[in-house]
Design a protein around this motif. Sequence first.
Motif, mmCIF file in Angstrom:
data_model
loop_
_atom_site.group_PDB
_atom_site.id
_atom_site.type_symbol
_atom_site.label_atom_id
_atom_site.label_comp_id
_atom_site.label_asym_id
_atom_site.label_seq_id
_atom_site.Cartn_x
_atom_site.Cartn_y
_atom_site.Cartn_z
ATOM 1 N N ASN A 13 0.816 -1.209 0.000
ATOM 2 C CA ASN A 13 0.000 0.000 0.000
ATOM 3 C C ASN A 13 0.854 1.266 0.000
ATOM 4 O OD1 ASN A 13 -2.476 -1.303 -0.130
ATOM 5 N ND2 ASN A 13 -2.673 -1.428 2.085
ATOM 6 N N SER A 14 2.010 1.212 0.660
ATOM 7 C CA SER A 14 2.888 2.387 0.690
ATOM 8 C C SER A 14 3.414 2.720 -0.700
ATOM 9 C CB SER A 14 4.047 2.176 1.663
ATOM 10 O OG SER A 14 4.985 1.258 1.137
ATOM 11 N N GLU A 15 3.494 1.711 -1.556
ATOM 12 C CA GLU A 15 3.947 1.908 -2.939
ATOM 13 C C GLU A 15 2.769 2.127 -3.894
ATOM 14 O OE1 GLU A 15 7.174 2.068 -4.008
ATOM 15 O OE2 GLU A 15 7.775 1.930 -1.901
ATOM 16 N N LYS A 16 1.552 2.105 -3.337
ATOM 17 C CA LYS A 16 0.318 2.292 -4.123
ATOM 18 C C LYS A 16 0.214 1.282 -5.273
ATOM 19 C CE LYS A 16 -0.189 7.193 -3.025
ATOM 20 N NZ LYS A 16 0.670 7.255 -1.900
ATOM 21 N N LEU A 17 0.483 0.028 -4.933
ATOM 22 C CA LEU A 17 0.410 -1.057 -5.906
ATOM 23 C C LEU A 17 -0.768 -1.964 -5.592
ATOM 24 C CD1 LEU A 17 4.178 -2.081 -5.950
ATOM 25 C CD2 LEU A 17 2.957 -0.864 -7.761
ATOM 26 N N THR A 18 -1.333 -2.539 -6.634
ATOM 27 C CA THR A 18 -2.330 -3.584 -6.427
ATOM 28 C C THR A 18 -1.590 -4.892 -6.201
ATOM 29 O OG1 THR A 18 -2.474 -4.181 -8.766
ATOM 30 C CG2 THR A 18 -3.951 -2.417 -7.988
ATOM 31 N N GLN A 19 -2.320 -5.885 -5.712
ATOM 32 C CA GLN A 19 -1.703 -7.203 -5.556
ATOM 33 C C GLN A 19 -1.249 -7.733 -6.907
ATOM 34 O OE1 GLN A 19 -4.636 -9.551 -3.498
ATOM 35 N NE2 GLN A 19 -3.846 -8.956 -1.495
ATOM 36 N N LYS A 20 -2.044 -7.495 -7.934
ATOM 37 C CA LYS A 20 -1.685 -7.966 -9.274
ATOM 38 C C LYS A 20 -0.403 -7.306 -9.762
ATOM 39 C CE LYS A 20 -3.314 -8.336 -13.997
ATOM 40 N NZ LYS A 20 -4.344 -8.020 -14.971
ATOM 41 N N GLN A 21 -0.285 -5.999 -9.595
ATOM 42 C CA GLN A 21 0.913 -5.291 -10.037
ATOM 43 C C GLN A 21 2.152 -5.805 -9.303
ATOM 44 O OE1 GLN A 21 -0.606 -1.390 -9.047
ATOM 45 N NE2 GLN A 21 -0.757 -0.819 -11.223
ATOM 46 N N LEU A 22 2.018 -5.986 -8.009
ATOM 47 C CA LEU A 22 3.161 -6.448 -7.236
ATOM 48 C C LEU A 22 3.537 -7.872 -7.604
ATOM 49 C CD1 LEU A 22 5.297 -5.899 -5.170
ATOM 50 C CD2 LEU A 22 3.697 -6.584 -3.400
ATOM 51 N N ALA A 23 2.547 -8.732 -7.734
ATOM 52 C CA ALA A 23 2.825 -10.119 -8.104
ATOM 53 C C ALA A 23 3.558 -10.178 -9.444
ATOM 54 C CB ALA A 23 1.533 -10.924 -8.153
ATOM 55 N N GLU A 24 3.134 -9.352 -10.389
ATOM 56 C CA GLU A 24 3.811 -9.321 -11.681
ATOM 57 C C GLU A 24 5.253 -8.835 -11.534
ATOM 58 O OE1 GLU A 24 1.270 -6.953 -14.197
ATOM 59 O OE2 GLU A 24 -0.173 -8.591 -14.456
ATOM 60 N N ALA A 25 5.465 -7.812 -10.715
ATOM 61 C CA ALA A 25 6.810 -7.287 -10.495
ATOM 62 C C ALA A 25 7.716 -8.330 -9.830
ATOM 63 C CB ALA A 25 6.756 -6.025 -9.649
ATOM 64 N N LEU A 26 7.124 -9.162 -8.971
ATOM 65 C CA LEU A 26 7.886 -10.190 -8.263
ATOM 66 C C LEU A 26 7.973 -11.497 -9.044
ATOM 67 C CD1 LEU A 26 6.413 -9.693 -4.676
ATOM 68 C CD2 LEU A 26 8.567 -8.781 -5.580
ATOM 69 N N ASN A 27 7.229 -11.554 -10.151
ATOM 70 C CA ASN A 27 7.180 -12.754 -10.984
ATOM 71 C C ASN A 27 6.613 -13.954 -10.231
ATOM 72 O OD1 ASN A 27 7.475 -14.001 -13.485
ATOM 73 N ND2 ASN A 27 9.477 -14.812 -12.950
ATOM 74 N N ILE A 28 5.514 -13.688 -9.501
ATOM 75 C CA ILE A 28 4.796 -14.759 -8.812
ATOM 76 C C ILE A 28 3.312 -14.631 -9.154
ATOM 77 C CG2 ILE A 28 6.446 -14.975 -6.914
ATOM 78 C CD1 ILE A 28 4.578 -13.327 -5.181
ATOM 79 N N ARG A 29 2.548 -15.655 -8.877
ATOM 80 C CA ARG A 29 1.104 -15.621 -9.146
ATOM 81 C C ARG A 29 0.405 -14.716 -8.132
ATOM 82 N NH1 ARG A 29 -1.286 -21.088 -8.810
ATOM 83 N NH2 ARG A 29 -3.051 -20.051 -9.756
ATOM 84 N N ARG A 30 -0.565 -13.947 -8.605
ATOM 85 C CA ARG A 30 -1.303 -13.056 -7.716
ATOM 86 C C ARG A 30 -1.983 -13.844 -6.608
ATOM 87 N NH1 ARG A 30 -6.031 -12.206 -6.289
ATOM 88 N NH2 ARG A 30 -6.915 -13.423 -7.994
ATOM 89 N N GLU A 31 -2.505 -15.001 -6.942
ATOM 90 C CA GLU A 31 -3.176 -15.828 -5.948
ATOM 91 C C GLU A 31 -2.230 -16.191 -4.804
ATOM 92 O OE1 GLU A 31 -3.154 -16.414 -9.230
ATOM 93 O OE2 GLU A 31 -5.244 -16.257 -9.843
ATOM 94 N N ASN A 32 -0.991 -16.495 -5.147
ATOM 95 C CA ASN A 32 -0.011 -16.819 -4.107
ATOM 96 C C ASN A 32 0.265 -15.604 -3.235
ATOM 97 O OD1 ASN A 32 0.181 -19.402 -5.042
ATOM 98 N ND2 ASN A 32 2.107 -19.106 -6.103
ATOM 99 N N TYR A 33 0.427 -14.450 -3.885
ATOM 100 C CA TYR A 33 0.699 -13.245 -3.098
ATOM 101 C C TYR A 33 -0.469 -12.928 -2.159
ATOM 102 C CZ TYR A 33 2.149 -8.810 -1.445
ATOM 103 O OH TYR A 33 2.504 -7.804 -0.594
ATOM 104 N N THR A 34 -1.678 -13.094 -2.642
ATOM 105 C CA THR A 34 -2.866 -12.865 -1.810
ATOM 106 C C THR A 34 -2.824 -13.771 -0.581
ATOM 107 O OG1 THR A 34 -4.192 -12.196 -3.708
ATOM 108 C CG2 THR A 34 -5.398 -12.948 -1.766
ATOM 109 N N ARG A 35 -2.440 -15.005 -0.777
ATOM 110 C CA ARG A 35 -2.341 -15.945 0.353
ATOM 111 C C ARG A 35 -1.283 -15.489 1.354
ATOM 112 N NH1 ARG A 35 -2.564 -20.161 -4.039
ATOM 113 N NH2 ARG A 35 -4.761 -20.665 -4.177
ATOM 114 N N TYR A 36 -0.181 -14.903 0.860
ATOM 115 C CA TYR A 36 0.857 -14.392 1.767
ATOM 116 C C TYR A 36 0.300 -13.257 2.621
ATOM 117 C CZ TYR A 36 4.051 -16.641 -1.617
ATOM 118 O OH TYR A 36 4.685 -17.521 -2.454
#
Length: 69
Positions: A13-36
Amino acid sequence: MLLIGKKLKELRNSEKLTQKQLAEALNIRRENYTRYENDKVRPDYETLIVIADFYNITLDELFDRDNKI
């Protein structure tokens, strides 16, 4: 059990990113990031390093650990 979901959400949130944007930047699935973020699954060590590197912080900072001795 160490929970870091709240910290992950704060950082994202401090970077004003969505989960999808961050997951793409980290090269992981959004679903996995949501679980984290929801503390349903713990990221593995390699993913934790990628996340810390993305935010340019240490793993101690990621886990809100105080580095003072």
